[in-house]
Motif scaffolding. Structure first.
Motif, short mmCIF file in Angstrom:
data_model
loop_
_atom_site.label_atom_id
_atom_site.label_comp_id
_atom_site.label_asym_id
_atom_site.label_seq_id
_atom_site.Cartn_x
_atom_site.Cartn_y
_atom_site.Cartn_z
N ASN A 74 0.88 -1.28 0.14
CA ASN A 74 -0.09 -0.05 0.05
C ASN A 74 0.99 1.31 0.01
O ASN A 74 1.97 1.24 0.81
CB ASN A 74 -0.80 -0.18 1.24
N ARG A 92 -2.89 0.51 -4.02
CA ARG A 92 -2.56 -0.87 -3.67
C ARG A 92 -2.05 -1.80 -4.93
O ARG A 92 -2.66 -1.61 -5.80
CB ARG A 92 -3.73 -1.47 -2.89
N SER A 168 -4.86 -0.75 -8.15
CA SER A 168 -6.00 -0.38 -7.59
C SER A 168 -5.94 0.89 -6.78
O SER A 168 -5.24 0.79 -5.84
CB SER A 168 -6.94 -1.27 -7.02
N THR A 170 -7.62 2.23 -3.68
CA THR A 170 -8.28 2.09 -2.33
C THR A 170 -8.88 2.81 -1.44
O THR A 170 -9.89 2.67 -1.01
CB THR A 170 -7.65 1.00 -1.39
#
Length: 271
Positions: A74, A92, A168, A170
């Motif tokens: 992350n 992420r 992605s 998040t």
């Protein structure tokens, strides 16, 4: 006898030394891992060692192990949008090294390649992509933004010998001022929608009242026309129907006594 024990001791010592040397000449690569060999005289070898047990030259050679499985990471970033709004975003990623490029990765970057690559190059790519969109687009076109970020970062990671299996977004928030402005805009839009609804409701009620008045006027006109056509007969019929209904209601009441017309109210008592 003493010489026999001395011989046995030498043989045992030799076996012990040979066992130690043999043990130091073996190394094991675990499942999902790879290894590169560092040679004191030749440097890092180009050959990548697969899973299993392998031989090396003790003291001269040393294995360096790499985890080639996909690992998550992350990355929180604070950057600016196209319209100069502060954006707090968390990226992420699932990453892994390209096995064939492990010698180059170790030579040019090091064992902690993820700590060296992602905070610098990947973050630079993320900021460059987000700078193409304004704050509204980051909210309404999140799928497009995520795809653009994925394409850019995948290309950047490939130059370092890394594979990004998934990228992605998040978490995505904006600065306090922008958030308050968005909330105020939503409230004003809701108030405008409510005012428009009230105006439309009043117009519909006005139209309904006009239609109802026109209907009542038409009904009165039809009744007047019918009365003028039939004369007083309809009125007399309605009077008879009303009198019949009243008489029926009174006959069902226990507290009302009905006297035929023409009879005395004294019930013809003796004088």
């Amino acid at each position: 006898m003493a010489k026999l024990f001395e011989t046995i001791g030498k043989v045992g010592f030799g076996l012990l030394v040979a066992g130690g040397v043999l043990k130091s000449a073996l190394f094991t690569v675990d499942a999902g891992h790879r290894a590169v060999i560092f040679d004191r005289f030749q440097g890092v070898k180009e050959e990548v060692v697969d899973e299993g047990t392998h031989f090396l030259i003790p003291w001269v050679q040393r294995p360096i192990f790499f985890d080639c499985r996909s690992r998550p990471r992350n990355l929180p970033v604070i950057t600016g949008s196209k319209d100069l709004q502060n954006v707090n975003i968390t990226l992420r990623i699932l990453f892994r090294p390209v096995a064939d490029q492990l010698p180059r990765i170790y030579t040019s970057i090091g064992e902690d390649y993820d700590e060296r690559v992602f905070p610098a190059s990947v973050m630079k790519g993320l900021k460059s992509v987000l700078a193409r969109f304004d704050a509204g687009e980051l909210i309404t076109q999140r799928e497009l933004v995520s795809r653009a970020v994925s394409e850019d970062l995948t290309e950047r990671a490939a130059t370092f010998g890394l594979i990004l299996d998934d990228v992605s977004l998040t978490h995505l928030t904006f600065g306090k001022e922008f958030t308050q402005a968005v909330e105020a805009k939503q409230v004003s839009q809701q108030e405008a929608e409510r005012a428009r609804f009230i105006v439309e409701k009043a117009e519909q009620q006005k139209k309904a009242a006009i239609i109802s008045a026109e209907g009542d006027s038409k009904a009165a006109e039809l009744i007047a026309t019918s009365l003028s056509d039939v004369g007083d007969g309809l009125i007399e019929l309605r009077k008879l129907e009303a009198a019949e209904d009243i008489a029926y209601q009174l006959s069902r009441s226990r507290n009302v006594t009905y006297l035929p017309s023409g009879q005395s109210t004294l019930l013809q008592l003796p004088q």
